[in-house]
Design an enzyme around this catalytic site. Structure first.
Site, PDB file in Angstrom:
ATOM      1  N   CYS A 190      72.791 -44.570  44.412  1.00 21.11           N
ATOM      2  CA  CYS A 190      72.314 -45.789  44.865  1.00 21.11           C
ATOM      3  C   CYS A 190      72.226 -46.717  43.426  1.00 21.11           C
ATOM      4  CB  CYS A 190      70.860 -45.446  45.312  1.00 21.11           C
ATOM      5  SG  CYS A 190      69.923 -47.072  45.301  1.00 21.11           S
TER       6      CYS A 190
ATOM      7  N   CYS B 293      68.766 -48.315  42.692  1.00 25.32           N
ATOM      8  CA  CYS B 293      67.926 -47.042  42.064  1.00 25.32           C
ATOM      9  C   CYS B 293      68.083 -46.878  40.620  1.00 25.32           C
ATOM     10  CB  CYS B 293      68.277 -45.619  42.818  1.00 25.32           C
ATOM     11  SG  CYS B 293      67.921 -45.751  44.586  1.00 25.32           S
TER      12      CYS B 293
END
Length: 124
Positions: free
Chosen positions: A30, A33
């Site tokens: 991600c 993230c």
């Protein structure tokens, strides 16, 4: 304090044994993230009295499911064992600091009393 990895084995205990716990649900693939990770790490160093946990949603899929994570990153905040914040999306550093200040200032018992009174006024 730096961030610590949380698993299904220690998640509940961590929330139960600490006044304030922030939890970042993330995954290695991600991009947002990965962008949020250093912001979160710096905040953990600036606030050693708060537990900054991380849950790898790939390794802890069952825990992520139990937490109803549908988008990552998702940040949750617990105070006095009560979930007081849950929002997907990477926060910029100033917004994370505002969240931390708000969680610190929150009187959980008063908020729960207010919510109950509001619920009763609505006739539910």
């Amino acid at each position: 304090m730096t961030t610590r990895n949380l698993t299904s084995e220690d998640f509940e205990t961590t929330v139960a044994e600490n006044e304030i716990v922030l939890v970042d649900f993330w995954a290695g693939w991600c991009g947002p993230c990965r962008q949020f990770a250093p912001v979160y790490e710096r905040a953990s160093e600036a606030h050693p009295d708060i537990v900054f946990g991380k849950v790898d949603t790939e390794a802890e899929a069952q825990l992520a499911g139990a937490a109803r994570i549908t988008s990552i990153p998702t940040l949750m905040a617990f105070k006095d064992q009560v979930l007081v914040f849950s929002q997907p999306g990477a926060l910029p550093a100033p917004a994370l600091e505002e969240l931390i200040a708000a969680v610190r200032a929150l009187d959980v018992e008063a908020a729960m009393r207010d919510a109950e009174a509001s619920h009763e006024r609505m006739g539910a």
